[in-house]
Write a protein that holds these residues in place. Structure first.
Motif, PDB file in Angstrom:
ATOM      1  N   ASN A 206       0.808  -1.215   0.000  1.00  0.00           N
ATOM      2  CA  ASN A 206       0.000   0.000   0.000  1.00  0.00           C
ATOM      3  C   ASN A 206       0.848   1.276   0.000  1.00  0.00           C
ATOM      4  N   GLY A 207       2.185   1.128  -0.055  1.00  0.00           N
ATOM      5  CA  GLY A 207       3.064   2.278  -0.115  1.00  0.00           C
ATOM      6  C   GLY A 207       2.964   3.183   1.098  1.00  0.00           C
ATOM      7  N   LEU A 208       2.784   2.585   2.291  1.00  0.00           N
ATOM      8  CA  LEU A 208       2.629   3.368   3.512  1.00  0.00           C
ATOM      9  C   LEU A 208       3.988   3.655   4.146  1.00  0.00           C
ATOM     10  N   THR A 209       4.157   4.867   4.648  1.00  0.00           N
ATOM     11  CA  THR A 209       5.373   5.208   5.379  1.00  0.00           C
ATOM     12  C   THR A 209       5.205   4.811   6.842  1.00  0.00           C
ATOM     13  N   ASP A 210       6.327   4.753   7.564  1.00  0.00           N
ATOM     14  CA  ASP A 210       6.251   4.420   8.990  1.00  0.00           C
ATOM     15  C   ASP A 210       5.428   5.456   9.745  1.00  0.00           C
ATOM     16  N   ALA A 211       5.515   6.716   9.339  1.00  0.00           N
ATOM     17  CA  ALA A 211       4.737   7.771  10.004  1.00  0.00           C
ATOM     18  C   ALA A 211       3.241   7.565   9.795  1.00  0.00           C
ATOM     19  N   GLN A 212       2.852   7.114   8.604  1.00  0.00           N
ATOM     20  CA  GLN A 212       1.428   6.885   8.329  1.00  0.00           C
ATOM     21  C   GLN A 212       0.863   5.735   9.145  1.00  0.00           C
ATOM     22  N   LEU A 213       1.705   4.802   9.539  1.00  0.00           N
ATOM     23  CA  LEU A 213       1.229   3.650  10.305  1.00  0.00           C
ATOM     24  C   LEU A 213       0.717   4.056  11.676  1.00  0.00           C
ATOM     25  N   ARG A 214       1.160   5.207  12.173  1.00  0.00           N
ATOM     26  CA  ARG A 214       0.757   5.638  13.511  1.00  0.00           C
ATOM     27  C   ARG A 214      -0.652   6.211  13.541  1.00  0.00           C
ATOM     28  N   ALA A 215      -1.221   6.517  12.405  1.00  0.00           N
ATOM     29  CA  ALA A 215      -2.552   7.134  12.367  1.00  0.00           C
ATOM     30  C   ALA A 215      -3.338   6.628  11.169  1.00  0.00           C
ATOM     31  N   LEU A 216      -3.535   5.327  11.100  1.00  0.00           N
ATOM     32  CA  LEU A 216      -4.309   4.761   9.994  1.00  0.00           C
ATOM     33  C   LEU A 216      -5.788   5.072  10.215  1.00  0.00           C
ATOM     34  N   PRO A 217      -6.465   5.675   9.234  1.00  0.00           N
ATOM     35  CA  PRO A 217      -7.876   6.065   9.423  1.00  0.00           C
ATOM     36  C   PRO A 217      -8.819   4.872   9.288  1.00  0.00           C
ATOM     37  N   VAL A 218      -9.819   4.847  10.168  1.00  0.00           N
ATOM     38  CA  VAL A 218     -10.871   3.833  10.057  1.00  0.00           C
ATOM     39  C   VAL A 218     -11.590   4.001   8.728  1.00  0.00           C
ATOM     40  N   GLY A 219     -11.827   2.902   8.033  1.00  0.00           N
ATOM     41  CA  GLY A 219     -12.480   2.942   6.733  1.00  0.00           C
ATOM     42  C   GLY A 219     -11.543   2.910   5.563  1.00  0.00           C
ATOM     43  N   LYS A 220     -10.239   3.061   5.817  1.00  0.00           N
ATOM     44  CA  LYS A 220      -9.263   3.008   4.733  1.00  0.00           C
ATOM     45  C   LYS A 220      -9.211   1.589   4.160  1.00  0.00           C
ATOM     46  N   VAL A 221      -9.207   1.477   2.861  1.00  0.00           N
ATOM     47  CA  VAL A 221      -9.164   0.185   2.195  1.00  0.00           C
ATOM     48  C   VAL A 221      -7.708  -0.162   1.871  1.00  0.00           C
ATOM     49  N   LEU A 222      -7.255  -1.283   2.412  1.00  0.00           N
ATOM     50  CA  LEU A 222      -5.881  -1.730   2.177  1.00  0.00           C
ATOM     51  C   LEU A 222      -5.851  -2.870   1.166  1.00  0.00           C
ATOM     52  N   LYS A 223      -4.882  -2.824   0.288  1.00  0.00           N
ATOM     53  CA  LYS A 223      -4.673  -3.944  -0.634  1.00  0.00           C
ATOM     54  C   LYS A 223      -3.910  -5.037   0.092  1.00  0.00           C
ATOM     55  N   MET A 224      -4.332  -6.286  -0.103  1.00  0.00           N
ATOM     56  CA  MET A 224      -3.625  -7.415   0.504  1.00  0.00           C
ATOM     57  C   MET A 224      -2.568  -7.949  -0.456  1.00  0.00           C
TER      58      MET A 224
END
Length: 226
Positions: A206-224
């Motif tokens: 999903n191309g997430l940074t370590d900083a983004q992992l601290r505040a993942l929004p409810v409802g966000k759709v993640l690719k598996m």
């Protein structure tokens, strides 16, 4: 879905969806029995052939409340949420997971939804009263039979050999996952992929940074990851 208290829990697809029954039923009926057959044998009389036990059946009645009550269990949703989810699971023709946590014993088994009846009643506007009947489910898969020619017997004879197969996997392979309250990548990896250590693969997919992992929004759709 944490199982930390006395109650009944229903879930589907390795706990991807599920809930706790909000109002505990007054009783749970459990039926089980053998499938023995009797035969009359000459000069011996009637004999009983014991076979494997029959699958257990579980049934109970309760209601989904339209407004909060002091004796409800777990997170309480709108009555239609429970009804629609159960009917959706029945439509998939796949087993669910039935868990009962009691004071003296526990049940944790895959089960099929055999019957689901519901109604609304006068004096309880919005409440949905229901009865649910489940049946223990055992995973299975068909065996492929391979016919082999034999050389040690007379010409034209064949030998049928059953080829071993692995147990059928009841879970579908999700391509995405929608974040719920309390989720993080470790819990998602455990819940969806069955392995905590795969959270990095989800982050990469999903191309997430370590900083983004601290505040993942409810409802966000993640690719598996595949």
């Amino acid at each position: 879905m944490a199982l930390a208290e006395y109650g009944i829990y229903l879930s589907y697809n390795n706990q991807e969806e599920g809930f706790q029954i909000p109002i505990m039923p007054g009783k749970i009926e459990i039926s089980s029995g053998g499938k023995g057959s009797t035969y009359d044998v000459s000069k011996l009389g009637e004999i009983n052939v014991i076979k494997d036990p029959a699958l257990k059946e579980y049934s109970f009645e309760s209601f989904f409340p339209a407004s909060p009550m002091p004796f409800t269990s777990g997170t309480v949703f709108e009555p239609s949420f429970y009804k629609d989810l159960i009917e959706k699971w029945m439509g998939t023709k796949r087993p669910i997971r039935f868990i009962f946590v009691g004071s003296t014993f526990e049940i944790n088994t895959p089960a099929s939804i055999e019957q689901f009846d519901w109604s609304e009643q006068n004096g309880a506007v919005g409440d949905i009263f229901f009865s649910l009947k489940l049946k223990e489910y055992k995973f299975y898969s068909a065996q492929k039979v391979v016919v082999q020619q034999t050389t040690a017997t007379r010409a034209g004879s064949n030998t049928a050999v059953a080829k071993k197969t692995t147990r059928a996997d009841s879970r579908s392979k999700p391509k995405t996952y929608t974040l719920k309250p309390g989720d993080n990548l470790i819990s998602v990896a455990r819940k969806v992929l069955g392995d905590d250590s795969k959270w990095r693969a989800i982050q990469t997919a999903n191309g997430l940074t370590d900083a983004q992992l601290r505040a993942l929004p409810v409802g966000k759709v993640l690719k598996m990851p595949t």
